[in-house]
Design a protein around this motif. Sequence first.
Motif, PDB file in Angstrom:
ATOM      1  N   ALA A  11       0.817  -1.220   0.000  1.00  0.00           N
ATOM      2  CA  ALA A  11       0.000   0.000   0.000  1.00  0.00           C
ATOM      3  C   ALA A  11       0.846   1.264   0.000  1.00  0.00           C
ATOM      4  O   ALA A  11       0.341   2.353  -0.263  1.00  0.00           O
ATOM      5  N   GLY A  12       2.130   1.150   0.302  1.00  0.00           N
ATOM      6  CA  GLY A  12       2.982   2.330   0.296  1.00  0.00           C
ATOM      7  C   GLY A  12       2.860   3.141   1.578  1.00  0.00           C
ATOM      8  O   GLY A  12       1.981   2.907   2.403  1.00  0.00           O
ATOM      9  N   PHE A  13       3.787   4.110   1.717  1.00  0.00           N
ATOM     10  CA  PHE A  13       3.847   4.877   2.964  1.00  0.00           C
ATOM     11  C   PHE A  13       3.349   6.312   2.795  1.00  0.00           C
ATOM     12  O   PHE A  13       3.661   7.160   3.604  1.00  0.00           O
ATOM     13  N   GLY A  14       2.640   6.592   1.721  1.00  0.00           N
ATOM     14  CA  GLY A  14       2.238   7.986   1.459  1.00  0.00           C
ATOM     15  C   GLY A  14       1.075   8.443   2.321  1.00  0.00           C
ATOM     16  O   GLY A  14       0.804   7.905   3.392  1.00  0.00           O
ATOM     17  N   ASP A  15       0.372   9.468   1.794  1.00  0.00           N
ATOM     18  CA  ASP A  15      -0.765  10.081   2.485  1.00  0.00           C
ATOM     19  C   ASP A  15      -1.782   9.007   2.904  1.00  0.00           C
ATOM     20  O   ASP A  15      -2.283   8.263   2.063  1.00  0.00           O
ATOM     21  N   PRO A  16      -2.101   8.923   4.195  1.00  0.00           N
ATOM     22  CA  PRO A  16      -3.023   7.869   4.655  1.00  0.00           C
ATOM     23  C   PRO A  16      -4.403   7.923   3.999  1.00  0.00           C
ATOM     24  O   PRO A  16      -5.081   6.897   3.920  1.00  0.00           O
ATOM     25  N   ASP A  17      -4.807   9.118   3.495  1.00  0.00           N
ATOM     26  CA  ASP A  17      -6.147   9.222   2.899  1.00  0.00           C
ATOM     27  C   ASP A  17      -6.157   8.957   1.392  1.00  0.00           C
ATOM     28  O   ASP A  17      -7.219   8.877   0.781  1.00  0.00           O
ATOM     29  N   GLY A  22      -8.558   1.563  -4.852  1.00  0.00           N
ATOM     30  CA  GLY A  22      -9.957   1.871  -4.531  1.00  0.00           C
ATOM     31  C   GLY A  22     -10.282   2.044  -3.054  1.00  0.00           C
ATOM     32  O   GLY A  22     -11.441   2.246  -2.714  1.00  0.00           O
ATOM     33  N   ARG A  23      -9.271   1.949  -2.172  1.00  0.00           N
ATOM     34  CA  ARG A  23      -9.531   2.156  -0.734  1.00  0.00           C
ATOM     35  C   ARG A  23      -8.489   3.120  -0.182  1.00  0.00           C
ATOM     36  O   ARG A  23      -7.353   3.136  -0.663  1.00  0.00           O
ATOM     37  N   PRO A  24      -8.847   3.884   0.872  1.00  0.00           N
ATOM     38  CA  PRO A  24      -7.816   4.755   1.462  1.00  0.00           C
ATOM     39  C   PRO A  24      -6.651   3.921   1.975  1.00  0.00           C
ATOM     40  O   PRO A  24      -6.852   2.818   2.498  1.00  0.00           O
ATOM     41  N   ARG A  25      -5.459   4.471   1.798  1.00  0.00           N
ATOM     42  CA  ARG A  25      -4.265   3.730   2.233  1.00  0.00           C
ATOM     43  C   ARG A  25      -4.369   3.290   3.691  1.00  0.00           C
ATOM     44  O   ARG A  25      -3.957   2.197   4.067  1.00  0.00           O
ATOM     45  N   LYS A  26      -4.972   4.152   4.545  1.00  0.00           N
ATOM     46  CA  LYS A  26      -5.010   3.806   5.972  1.00  0.00           C
ATOM     47  C   LYS A  26      -5.843   2.546   6.221  1.00  0.00           C
ATOM     48  O   LYS A  26      -5.583   1.807   7.184  1.00  0.00           O
ATOM     49  N   ALA A  27      -6.818   2.268   5.330  1.00  0.00           N
ATOM     50  CA  ALA A  27      -7.608   1.039   5.509  1.00  0.00           C
ATOM     51  C   ALA A  27      -6.722  -0.186   5.277  1.00  0.00           C
ATOM     52  O   ALA A  27      -6.805  -1.179   6.012  1.00  0.00           O
ATOM     53  N   TRP A  28      -5.844  -0.086   4.261  1.00  0.00           N
ATOM     54  CA  TRP A  28      -4.912  -1.204   4.010  1.00  0.00           C
ATOM     55  C   TRP A  28      -3.977  -1.378   5.197  1.00  0.00           C
ATOM     56  O   TRP A  28      -3.694  -2.493   5.640  1.00  0.00           O
ATOM     57  N   HIS A  29      -3.458  -0.248   5.715  1.00  0.00           N
ATOM     58  CA  HIS A  29      -2.514  -0.337   6.835  1.00  0.00           C
ATOM     59  C   HIS A  29      -3.171  -0.962   8.060  1.00  0.00           C
ATOM     60  O   HIS A  29      -2.567  -1.779   8.747  1.00  0.00           O
TER      61      HIS A  29
END
Length: 361
Positions: A11-17, A22-29
């Motif tokens: 998911a990468g380490f960028g902007d959590p939003d 198709g999903r916010p990065r923070k959901a993957w984290h």
Amino acid sequence: MGVLSTPAAGAGFGDPDELVHGRPRKAWHRDRLAAQRYLLRLIEESGVDCDLQAGAVLLAPTKSNYQKLANTVEARNALYGTSDYAIAADALEAEAGGNASDLFAGALVLGDTHHVQPAKMITGLATLARKHGATICERTDVVGLQKCREGTRVRTNGGDVVAQNVLLTTGGYTREFARFLWNRTLGVPSIVAASEELPREGVAEMFPTGRVLLVNQVRGFSCRPSPDGSRLILAGPLAQTPRSPDVDVQALKGYFKRLFPEVASMEFTHCWTGMIAATRDAQGHSGAHNGTWYSVGASGLVSCADAGRRMAQNILHEDATAAVADKKFSRWPLRNSEHLLWRGISLSTRLSDLIGRSRLR
Ligand SMILES: Cc1cc2nc3c(=O)[nH]c(=O)nc-3n(C[C@H](O)[C@H](O)[C@H](O)COP(=O)(O)OP(=O)(O)OC[C@H]3O[C@@H](n4cnc5c(N)ncnc54)[C@H](O)[C@@H]3O)c2cc1C
């Protein structure tokens, strides 16, 4: 290699939003951290000593990648309850010896990422599964599936068994009898090699804190000391068809000698490969096709353990919404002409290595 992957894997380490697949990065984290906690709980429940160690160092190859990791670390810690921190190139020698300070712009120290001795972990998990009533038939190949009145007849080289529910998790080893999965997965080799026994002081200089080193590139390479601190273990997804151990070792040495020049003259006494299931979108896929459940392509030990847990729940609760084929699970083109498909993958891998520095995770 045994790295219980970083919370960012995939998911990468960028902007959590920011939206990722198709999903916010923070959901993957959050999913990834929950999955990691689940696997750690299983390891604890199994009671196995699998040389569990905490801590990984994610090396940033470029200044902009380092800035991105460093600028977002506090926000991520606040969101996910982690305790990661960034270190600049001039402080890298506390974590990584060799040429790390010259080659990398800095790093992120991931306190909540763990690594284990994978064979011991698998032994522990298998013992736990047996304790809960599972029968594991080692060295028994499923060779075909046939629908029958009671469910599915599973044909194996050790005899047949009839099952109400069948879950295929054959990963990068999927064969043509499971045509739907075979069309959509491809076994991509990953390689690990262990050096001869080395003076422990030398290994400790390479890894002053004993944490595993991960390189934050499109294709992730990693290295770490063996649990007893006497060997160097190198790993990389070389994305080529498997070749001989000697050639594989040379390829890993070729990559790592820039970091640790002494690697060039080291003997490597062990080298092993295995196939990872590549899907077209590099995502895990699960569902059911023609009444057979499947779950493949979940990337890494943490995700695949969690995928197993989710599938077991779906089956136990007879979740009809989950018992459908995943529409986003696309076929590989040229699946019947594997030679051509491999040439395409090899070319695109080389291309992604060329442009990889601008596409860091
Ligand atoms: C060398 C190497 C190093 C790795 N290092 C790491 C790491 O450090 N960290 C990390 O997170 N991930 C790592 N991985 C990736 C990780 O191992 C995989 O992502 C994970 O194992 C996938 O799990 P899976 O259950 O989906 O598939 P697999 O683990 O591949 O399991 C598939 C199983 O199905 C069995 N099978 C296939 N066909 C049949 C059949 N016809 N009949 C019976 N059985 C069959 C296979 O024998 C195999 O046991 C590594 C992989 C390799 C190869």
